[in-house]
Design an enzyme around this catalytic site. Structure first.
Site, PDB file in Angstrom:
ATOM      1  N   LYS A 286      53.664  58.980 -60.234  1.00 42.25           N
ATOM      2  CA  LYS A 286      53.588  60.097 -61.370  1.00 42.25           C
ATOM      3  C   LYS A 286      52.602  59.555 -62.030  1.00 42.25           C
ATOM      4  CE  LYS A 286      58.833  60.185 -61.165  1.00 42.25           C
ATOM      5  NZ  LYS A 286      59.919  59.431 -61.593  1.00 42.25           N
TER       6      LYS A 286
ATOM      7  N   THR B 218      58.360  55.164 -57.442  1.00 39.83           N
ATOM      8  CA  THR B 218      57.904  56.517 -57.526  1.00 39.83           C
ATOM      9  C   THR B 218      57.483  56.857 -58.821  1.00 39.83           C
ATOM     10  OG1 THR B 218      60.336  57.012 -58.419  1.00 39.83           O
ATOM     11  CG2 THR B 218      59.667  57.655 -56.036  1.00 39.83           C
TER      12      THR B 218
ATOM     13  N   LYS C 139      60.600  50.913 -66.417  1.00 43.61           N
ATOM     14  CA  LYS C 139      61.268  51.079 -64.940  1.00 43.61           C
ATOM     15  C   LYS C 139      62.606  50.029 -65.367  1.00 43.61           C
ATOM     16  CE  LYS C 139      57.850  49.462 -62.909  1.00 43.61           C
ATOM     17  NZ  LYS C 139      57.513  50.252 -61.861  1.00 43.61           N
ATOM     18  N   ARG C 140      63.581  50.319 -64.638  1.00 54.85           N
ATOM     19  CA  ARG C 140      64.849  49.182 -64.535  1.00 54.85           C
ATOM     20  C   ARG C 140      64.399  48.057 -64.702  1.00 54.85           C
ATOM     21  NH1 ARG C 140      69.998  51.496 -64.250  1.00 54.85           N
ATOM     22  NH2 ARG C 140      70.751  49.546 -64.496  1.00 54.85           N
TER      23      ARG C 140
ATOM     24  N   HIS D  51      67.093  52.072 -49.148  1.00 54.23           N
ATOM     25  CA  HIS D  51      66.050  52.097 -50.572  1.00 54.23           C
ATOM     26  C   HIS D  51      65.804  50.524 -50.818  1.00 54.23           C
ATOM     27  CE1 HIS D  51      66.123  56.230 -51.360  1.00 54.23           C
ATOM     28  NE2 HIS D  51      67.380  56.479 -50.679  1.00 54.23           N
TER      29      HIS D  51
ATOM     30  N   LYS E 125      61.041  43.104 -60.536  1.00 62.46           N
ATOM     31  CA  LYS E 125      59.932  43.883 -60.942  1.00 62.46           C
ATOM     32  C   LYS E 125      59.046  43.376 -61.881  1.00 62.46           C
ATOM     33  CE  LYS E 125      63.193  47.993 -60.449  1.00 62.46           C
ATOM     34  NZ  LYS E 125      62.422  48.977 -59.565  1.00 62.46           N
TER      35      LYS E 125
HETATM   36  C1  26Q Z   1      75.804  50.124 -55.270  1.00 62.91           C
HETATM   37  C2  26Q Z   1      77.154  49.665 -55.370  1.00 62.91           C
HETATM   38  C3  26Q Z   1      77.779  49.749 -56.368  1.00 62.91           C
HETATM   39  C4  26Q Z   1      77.118  49.897 -57.807  1.00 62.91           C
HETATM   40  C5  26Q Z   1      76.082  50.514 -57.737  1.00 62.91           C
HETATM   41  C6  26Q Z   1      75.097  50.428 -56.510  1.00 62.91           C
HETATM   42  C7  26Q Z   1      73.759  51.016 -56.688  1.00 62.91           C
HETATM   43  C8  26Q Z   1      73.344  52.194 -57.574  1.00 62.91           C
HETATM   44  C9  26Q Z   1      72.212  52.476 -57.425  1.00 62.91           C
HETATM   45  C10 26Q Z   1      72.724  50.250 -55.783  1.00 62.91           C
HETATM   46  C11 26Q Z   1      71.305  50.734 -56.012  1.00 62.91           C
HETATM   47  C12 26Q Z   1      71.080  51.912 -56.962  1.00 62.91           C
HETATM   48  C13 26Q Z   1      69.578  52.582 -56.819  1.00 62.91           C
HETATM   49  C14 26Q Z   1      68.656  51.686 -56.319  1.00 62.91           C
HETATM   50  C15 26Q Z   1      67.467  52.449 -56.524  1.00 62.91           C
HETATM   51  O1  26Q Z   1      67.061  53.017 -57.540  1.00 62.91           O
HETATM   52  N1  26Q Z   1      66.291  51.944 -55.797  1.00 62.91           N
HETATM   53  C16 26Q Z   1      64.964  52.363 -55.745  1.00 62.91           C
HETATM   54  O2  26Q Z   1      64.758  53.616 -54.992  1.00 62.91           O
HETATM   55  C17 26Q Z   1      63.669  54.109 -55.224  1.00 62.91           C
HETATM   56  C18 26Q Z   1      63.675  55.372 -54.535  1.00 62.91           C
HETATM   57  O3  26Q Z   1      63.625  55.428 -53.031  1.00 62.91           O
HETATM   58  C19 26Q Z   1      62.488  53.312 -54.704  1.00 62.91           C
HETATM   59  O4  26Q Z   1      61.374  53.959 -55.013  1.00 62.91           O
HETATM   60  C20 26Q Z   1      62.719  52.079 -55.547  1.00 62.91           C
HETATM   61  O5  26Q Z   1      61.692  51.244 -55.099  1.00 62.91           O
HETATM   62  C21 26Q Z   1      63.992  51.430 -55.253  1.00 62.91           C
HETATM   63  O6  26Q Z   1      64.198  50.397 -56.163  1.00 62.91           O
END
Ligand code: 26Q
Length: 818
Positions: free
Chosen positions: A667, A663, A555-556, A364, A561
């Site tokens: 929407k 995503t 978004k985050r 991702h 972004k």
């Molecule tokens: C990893 C290690 C330690 C702590 C936290 C994490 C961690 C947690 C969540 C790393 C990444 C995430 C989330 C990532 C995320 O939401 N990515 C998004 O995924 C979507 C679904 O595929 C995409 O549409 C987005 O582009 C992407 O940013």
């Protein structure tokens, strides 16, 4: 009633809901059916609904067992479910029945729904994707199950104090949840810590033994996941960590009662809280423990269920598919190997074949710095046997690598599972790629960049493993439930087919130019904007004009972004107005929402900037109603459900090549929000679908960005020569937006001119130009409405039903069981 066409007759004709609700009020809540709080009503109704879910879940299980269906297990550290009541009622087809039943009690369903807390067990896109996938799996009648952690605290609640984000705990389970069924009988024991002793078994073979481990207990809690129509109910199995009585007993027996209790508490912290970062967070032991805890619980459960029907592992990979949602559950590779070899006496090669055939990995993120790595010493302490297995995998892999590139040490060190350094680190993406038969990205562009930029050597070695699965979202939640008025218009116009076949929305194209349809469409958008306006007034004490253009960036909060680029556009418009006397072409309401990781300083500063810019502009009498800037606090699924249907313009402005997919862009499109986007992630595919003229785009392409990064040829100062750019950048460097905190945003000025990692200045002029077009076009209402309708009509590709069918056919080999 149009809605009735959605109702599933079998479900609607079951015993009256009323009796179930009354029973639960009395015997689950221990109350009488008057004077109940909304939360109590919610509980009673949810429990009554759950009874139906459970019936259908047991039927579904029987169906699956009868045909010995292959099952898919979706392993994810995050499931961002949001609320479930409305979703469950709709998918069961009993919403109207529920509304009617509640009339007898003089209770309003919409108000009751507001009493449900969001299950916020995720950070953002990746977690919400997992939730949409579960909805699609069940709707398609496929045996697909989620496995995750039952965090006691979900993603923090966001409050805004003096413009700054403040994090508050989200104790979402404080009053329990009616949606979970605890299953103590399926609890699993998980070893952790300890050491490996190498010995030789009686046949003289190397026989490592993992000794002196401690034990964790994982207790599953199942959330029924009902598909549309109510025929299939799968489940999401969430594990809570409990400490082991047996283990604690030893300390108790030594007489150290306090230490024993402390040990118990420490163990139970494993499922206490979701990590609030959506990119890698420097190697925290608790996070790795969580990842292991999920993986170990899930694999045990999966293997146990398989072994009920099969006495050897020959059929494992034709009965079981496991998908890794990013590298977070990557330990599955080592754990499955360990279970097969150490606990079931399989030979290494056989175990490896099964592991690869079973696992699939979804990436991702492209940013190399965001790839998960864990220190070898930490591994050694927590999971000594797993580390040993990883080293062995690596050793065998290195033989392949030397054969392919003899003597290329540089290549070897680049692809190794172990990154040299102090300390050494285990590369979880490499582990995931090696241990899987499929590696996929989440949009066409992203999947190509995975192959060409992220891990080109792996692509060269195993080209057949790499594939794309463009993300999707469930139209049940994001259209039917979030936008009931538009949903009804679609039902009236097209029938109900689109609910399970989103391509049916194509039928709208012929109405796009129809003025009475446009009028209806526009009036729905306006009502949605009014509804959001009320929320904004409640939260932000700002009045917004529902006839203004709602320009939305939610978004985050992340530098890539580019919330900052959006702010720069706003500042430009503001200065054009108050300094040059050029009023905006149309009034606009700029809506932001999003959370920043608590440790991400720059992101939190951006929140403060947005709020300060809002303060200045919203209170400037010269601006009046022409511009409003609001940052709506506490972005979450429930808020997205309100904001997205009210958007005219969907801001998707990441630096090209950084957003894997996105995503929310999908929407917005299905709710008639027109995309203003860079050539990035799934935006590209949205543009392709909705067609020329039905979107706005601007900015550098990924290739160009990449080239400038590689050659170091980007010089933001060159763009500062542009007077529009200069004025905005200077404003950021001045105290215009921080009159009471001089110098507060000076760092932004410096960062933009010195480095501008995300190419704000390079893209700003084109962004402003494109926004100029937006203003012009919004004034021509028929043209705007037509475009918006075309976006809805052509959003069919972005249903997660399509995505799941592709995963099912091309990776998992699972089929509907109807
Ligand atoms: C990893 C290690 C330690 C702590 C936290 C994490 C961690 C947690 C969540 C790393 C990444 C995430 C989330 C990532 C995320 O939401 N990515 C998004 O995924 C979507 C679904 O595929 C995409 O549409 C987005 O582009 C992407 O940013």
């Amino acid at each position: 009633m149009v809605r009735e066409s959605v109702v599933n007759q079998d479900m609607a004709t079951q015993a009256p809901l009323k009796e179930f609700i009354e029973q639960h009020i009395r015997y689950s809540l221990g109350k009488q059916d008057y004077g109940l709080s909304q939360r109590e009503w919610f509980q009673a109704i949810a429990l009554a609904t759950r009874d139906r879910l459970v019936d259908a879940m047991l039927d579904t299980e029987t169906r699956y067992e009868k045909v010995k269906a292959k099952r898919l297990y979706y392993l994810s550290l995050e499931f961002l479910i949001g609320r479930s009541l409305g979703n469950n009622l709709d998918n069961l087809g009993i919403r109207q029945m529920c509304i009617d039943t509640l009339k007898d009690f003089d209770v309003n369903l919409a108000e009751v729904q507001e009493a449900e807390r969001d299950a916020a067990l995720g950070n953002g896109g990746l977690g919400r994707l997992a939730a949409c996938f579960l909805d699609s799996l069940a709707t398609l009648g496929m045996p697909g199950f989620g496995y995750g952690i039952n965090y006691e605290y979900g993603l923090f609640r966001q409050e805004i104090d003096n413009g700054y984000q403040v994090e508050k705990p989200d104790n979402w389970l404080s009053h329990g949840t009616p949606w979970q069924i605890e299953r103590p009988e399926d609890a699993v024991f998980i070893p952790i810590y300890g050491r490996v002793e190498s010995s030789v078994d009686r046949h003289g073979a190397y026989n490592p033994m993992w000794l002196d481990w401690k034990v964790l207990i994982g207790v599953p809690h199942d959330m029924p996941i009902v598909g549309h129509g109510g025929h299939t109910v799968n489940y999401l199995r969430l594990y809570s960590a409990r400490s082991s009585q047996d283990f604690d007993m030893q300390i108790f027996n030594h007489g150290d009662y306090i230490q024993a209790v402390q040990q118990k508490i420490a163990t139970e912290t494993i499922s206490k809280v979701l990590y609030p970062s959506d990119s890698v967070e420097a190697g925290r032991e608790l996070r790795l423990t969580q990842e292991y805890f999920l993986v170990a619980c899930a694999i045990r459960d999966i293997v146990r269920r398989y072994r009920k029907d099969y006495h050897n592992f020959d059929d494992f990979s034709s009965q079981v598919a496991i998908q890794l949602n990013d590298t977070h559950p990557a330990l599955s590779v080592a754990e499955l190997m360990r279970v097969l070899i150490d606990e079931n006496d399989l030979e290494w090669d056989k175990a490896w074949e099964i592991t690869q055939a079973t696992l699939g990995y979804t990436n991702h993120t492209l940013m190399p710095e965001a790839l998960e790595k864990w220190s070898v010493p930490l591994f050694e302490t927590l999971l000594p046997r797993h580390l040993q297995i990883i080293y062995q995998i690596n050793q065998q892999f290195m033989e392949v690598v030397t054969k392919k590139w003899p003597g290329d040490l540089e290549k070897e060190s680049r692809v190794s599972l172990i990154e040299e350094g102090r300390p050494k680190q285990v590369r979880m993406a490499h582990l995931s790629i090696l241990g899987s038969h499929s590696v996929n990205g989440v949009s066409e562009l992203h999947s190509n960049l995975v192959k060409t930029q992220l891990v080109p050597e792996f692509y060269e070695l195993f080209p057949e493993r790499f594939n794309n699965k463009t993300n999707g979202v469930t139209q049940r939640r994001w259209l039917l439930q979030a936008n009931p008025k538009l949903g009804n218009l679609l039902l009236k116009t097209l029938g109900s087919g689109w609910i399970t076949d989103l391509n049916k929305l194509r039928g709208l194209e012929k109405y796009a130019g129809d003025s009475s349809f446009q009028e209806e469409f526009q009036s729905i958008k306006r009502i949605n904007k009014e509804r959001l306006g009320v929320t904004i007034h409640d939260r932000n004490h700002v009045s917004v004009n529902p006839d203004s253009l709602f320009d939305v960036h939610i978004k985050r909060i992340h530098e890539y972004k580019r919330q900052l680029l959006k702010v720069m556009h706003i500042i430009h418009e503001y200065l054009l107005f108050v300094e040059d006397g050029k009023a905006p072409t149309v009034p606009r309401t700029y809506v932001f929402a999003g959370k920043a990781a608590p440790g991400y300083w720059a992101a939190k500063q951006i929140i403060k900037l947005i709020n300060n810019v809002g303060q200045v502009i919203n209170h400037d009498a010269r601006v009046g109603d022409m511009m409003k800037v609001v940052f709506v606090p506490d972005y979450r699924v429930t808020l997205a459900e309100q904001i997205i249907p009210a958007a005219d313009l969907s801001e998707q402005i990441s630096t090209a090549g950084t957003e894997a997919s996105g995503t929310s862009n999908m929407k917005f499109a299905m709710n008639g929000g027109i995309t203003m986007g860079t050539w990035d992630g799934a935006n590209i595919e949205i543009f392709e679908e909705v067609g020329e003229g039905n979107y706005f785009t601007f900015g550098l392409r990924a290739e160009k960005v990449h080239e400038m990064e590689k050659t170091g040829s980007y010089r933001p100062r060159d763009h500062y020569a542009n007077p529009d750019v200069k004025r905005v950048v200077d404003a950021l460097g001045s105290n215009l937006f921080s009159p009471r905190e001089p110098g507060l945003f000076r760092w932004i000025y410096d960062a933009l001119l010195e480095k501008d990692t995300y190419f704000h200045l390079a893209d700003l002029p084109a962004y402003l130009a494109s926004q100029g077009e937006v203003g012009q076009e919004f004034k021509r209402r028929e043209i705007w409405q037509k475009k918006a309708i075309m976006n809805v009509a052509r959003s069919g590709k972005f249903s997660s039903d399509r995505t799941i069918r592709q995963y099912a056919d091309e990776i998992w080999d699972i089929k509907p069981v109807l």
